[in-house]
Design an enzyme around this catalytic site. Structure first.
Site, PDB file in Angstrom:
ATOM      1  N   ASN A 164      -5.709  -2.758  -0.595  1.00 30.35           N
ATOM      2  CA  ASN A 164      -6.060  -1.625   0.254  1.00 30.35           C
ATOM      3  C   ASN A 164      -7.240  -0.847  -0.330  1.00 30.35           C
ATOM      4  O   ASN A 164      -8.341  -0.886   0.203  1.00 30.35           O
ATOM      5  CB  ASN A 164      -4.844  -0.721   0.463  1.00 30.35           C
ATOM      6  CG  ASN A 164      -5.097   0.342   1.516  1.00 30.35           C
ATOM      7  OD1 ASN A 164      -6.197   0.467   2.027  1.00 30.35           O
ATOM      8  ND2 ASN A 164      -4.085   1.118   1.840  1.00 30.35           N
ATOM      9  N   ASP A 165      -7.010  -0.187  -1.463  1.00 26.58           N
ATOM     10  CA  ASP A 165      -8.062   0.660  -2.024  1.00 26.58           C
ATOM     11  C   ASP A 165      -9.344  -0.117  -2.319  1.00 26.58           C
ATOM     12  O   ASP A 165     -10.441   0.414  -2.160  1.00 26.58           O
ATOM     13  CB  ASP A 165      -7.567   1.343  -3.308  1.00 26.58           C
ATOM     14  CG  ASP A 165      -6.462   2.348  -3.010  1.00 26.58           C
ATOM     15  OD1 ASP A 165      -6.412   2.838  -1.867  1.00 26.58           O
ATOM     16  OD2 ASP A 165      -5.664   2.630  -3.915  1.00 26.58           O
ATOM     17  N   VAL A 166      -9.199  -1.380  -2.751  1.00 25.30           N
ATOM     18  CA  VAL A 166     -10.388  -2.142  -3.165  1.00 25.30           C
ATOM     19  C   VAL A 166     -11.252  -2.567  -1.990  1.00 25.30           C
ATOM     20  O   VAL A 166     -12.317  -3.139  -2.178  1.00 25.30           O
ATOM     21  CB  VAL A 166     -10.013  -3.389  -4.010  1.00 25.30           C
ATOM     22  CG1 VAL A 166      -9.321  -2.968  -5.286  1.00 25.30           C
ATOM     23  CG2 VAL A 166      -9.186  -4.360  -3.219  1.00 25.30           C
TER      24      VAL A 166
END
Lengths: 120, 457
Positions: B383-385
């Site tokens: 998600n964050d990446v």
């Protein structure tokens, strides 16, 4: 060895370390960490010296504990790194048994891998 | 028994040091990496054999027995451990190495007859003890023997400060007087400091702590080399210190955070505890069959595996899906963010274990320009990446973190457990974009369903 020589060696080793490690592909960062981990297990040499010069039973006991810990670090580190790197050669063996490499695909794989690994 | 000439001993140690450098150099390329590691192991063997023939040693049967015990315990563990558990194992081996260095320094204290040597003893004791205790806590967190959330209590910074102050006091006492009692106190304070250092670190940041502790152990070993006047220990420890430092910095950069921010973030109350905030904006969710159609009729697919894939142990299924797509003539690559998995480079090992060919594993810098040529970017458990907020919203906690540019692909498919944000606790606007499709469920289950549907096309 005198202090200045040791200091010289330490400083040079810092530069060698940074130089060599900064070239490692990020793909291999986990094996790098476990390989470096294995290398510091060489404290075993120090533990052996201390244990071999111990005269008091307590000193010997503590030194032998250090020998056990350092050996676990050294042997375990190299074994597990080998297992990981073996998988990167693209073979199916999972238990780290040294099976002969698949001659038919090894050369092409190797050249392609080098291309992928060095691009950072 | 006649002992080796000191010159011969020094040359053998030099050879071992060179073998260690070659071992690290071998990791430049996967082709030479395994041979390099074996050279390193050979170097260690040379060094250990040398020590038996270069110093007059008593208690040899005991020492050999202890070596047998250490190998007997570690080798089977190292052979059997699952690749997903690699971070724990590295933490464990790191900790015992640090512990061994601290014990060696403690026992050498009576022989350290000047202030400089005692300074090296004190350094090894403290750093080795921090590394041992810190690694033990890291191991417990990764093995989920304890909570993976940051553990903080009021007054933690004050306690840490007091421990460090007391440690400095004990260290000065040892350096000046060589007191064994104060050395033991220092050892205990080091253990306490190690625990306090790692407790407030959140689960997602633990990998960075492992590499930091790895550097610590390296430095402790180098300092113990100064104590014993052993060049090999100095060189080997310094090499490890350098590699740990580089990895720590690379990891922190890949997460867009500073090392001090990770270690002391929880002290200030902005740890990566995550959030459960859920937005009610509409998203396009879809079935496994639809995703299979999307993938099966693409020409180029890039799979982005993340932490969620490793947790669900879905890497073998992901590899099978890639094979099934390739059998249909589709080009498939894996785009790997440096922090995917649970330690630096972990995802590469997991996928290599699942027999993904090495050339399909692409680093971020290599693959980012290729997303715009991809028909589908399949994001599994990440998600964050892949969150564009890292580039666009300056106020975001992940602003500045390098990301995989999946938004450039024609279609984006997220396999996600829920709409819960990632570790950074922020929403991913990409999920609400028109080109994005979501398939909810456990990463492995979803992949299995998609795989079945692709085979049925």
């Amino acid at each position: 060895m005198d202090g200045i020589s040791l200091l010289t060696i330490t400083v040079l080793a810092v530069f060698v370390g940074f130089e060599v490690v900064s070239k490692v592909s990020s793909t291999l960062h986990t094996p790098l960490m476990s390989g470096a981990n294995a290398i510091h297990g060489i404290i075993l040499v120090g533990a052996i010296i201390v244990a071999g010069q111990a005269t008091h039973p307590w000193v010997l006991a503590v030194a032998l504990l250090a020998v056990v810990l350092a050996t676990a670090n050294l042997v375990g580190g190299f074994v597990v790194t080998d297992r990981m790197l073996e998988m990167f050669r693209g073979r199916t063996g999972k238990e780290g048994k040294p099976a002969p490499p698949g001659q038919d695909r090894a050369p092409t794989d190797a050249s392609a891998r080098e291309g992928g690994g060095s691009s950072r | 028994m006649t002992l080796l000439d000191p010159t011969v001993t020094a040359l053998l140690y030099l050879a071992a040091a060179v073998f260690f450098i070659l071992a690290l150099k071998g990791l430049n390329s996967p082709r030479t990496a395994r041979r390099g590691n074996l050279i390193g192991a050979f170097g260690a063997l040379v060094a250990v054999v040398t020590v038996f023939f270069s110093v007059r040693l008593d208690n040899i049967p005991w020492i050999v027995g202890a070596i047998a015990v250490g190998s007997g315990v570690a080798a089977p563990v190292a052979r059997r451990v699952k690749m997903t558990q690699m971070p724990q194992l590295v933490a464990l081996f790191n900790g015992v190495g640090g512990g061994a260095a601290a014990l060696v320094a403690l026992l050498e204290l009576p022989h350290a007859d000047d202030g400089w040597l005692r300074l090296a003893v004190v350094f090894t004791l403290l750093v080795g003890a921090v590394s041992f205790a810190g690694s033990a806590i890291t191991f417990a967190k990764l093995q989920e023997l304890m909570t993976t959330r940051p553990v903080v209590f009021p007054g933690l910074p004050a306690v840490m400060g007091a421990v460090l102050l007391a440690a400095v006091g004990a260290a000065v006492a040892v350096i000046l007087g060589g007191s064994l009692a104060f050395a033991l106190v220092l050892l205990l304070l080091g253990l306490l400091a190690g625990v306090l250092l790692v407790l407030p670190v959140g689960g997602a940041d633990v990998p960075i702590v492992i590499s930091l502790l790895n550097a610590f152990t390296g430095l402790a070993v180098a300092a113990s080399g100064l104590v014993l006047g052993n060049v090999l220990l100095v060189v080997a420890g310094t090499l490890v210190g350098a590699s740990g430092t580089i990895l720590t910095r690379a990891m922190a950069a890949a997460m867009g955070r500073s090392v001090t921010g990770i270690l002391f973030g929880a002290f200030k109350g902005n740890s990566t505890a995550g959030s459960t905030a859920v937005s009610d904006r509409p998203v396009r969710s879809s079935s496994a069959e639809d995703v299979a159609v999307l993938l099966g009729y693409a020409q180029r697919v890039i799979i982005v595996p993340g932490y969620g894939l490793a947790v669900a142990q879905g890497q073998h299924t992901a590899a099978e899906l890639a094979q099934a797509l390739e059998a249909r003539g589709i080009r498939v690559d894996f785009a790997i963010h440096p922090v995917a998995g649970r330690m630096p480079g972990h995802m590469n090992v997991l996928l290599a274990e699942a027999n993904v060919p090495y050339e399909s594993l692409k680093e971020m810098g290599e693959i980012n320009s290729e997303f715009r040529t991809a028909d589908v970017a399949l994001v599994v458990g990440a998600n964050d990446v892949v969150n564009p907020a890292a580039k666009t919203s300056a106020g975001s906690p992940i602003y500045g973190m390098p990301i995989l540019e999946v938004a450039d692909a024609r279609q984006v498919v997220f396999l996600k457990r829920s709409m819960r944000p990632g570790f950074a606790g922020i929403e991913n606007d990409l999920m609400y974009e028109p080109q994005t499709t979501l398939l909810f469920g456990d990463a492995k289950d979803s992949l299995t369903k998609v795989l079945g549907a692709v085979k049925a096309l």
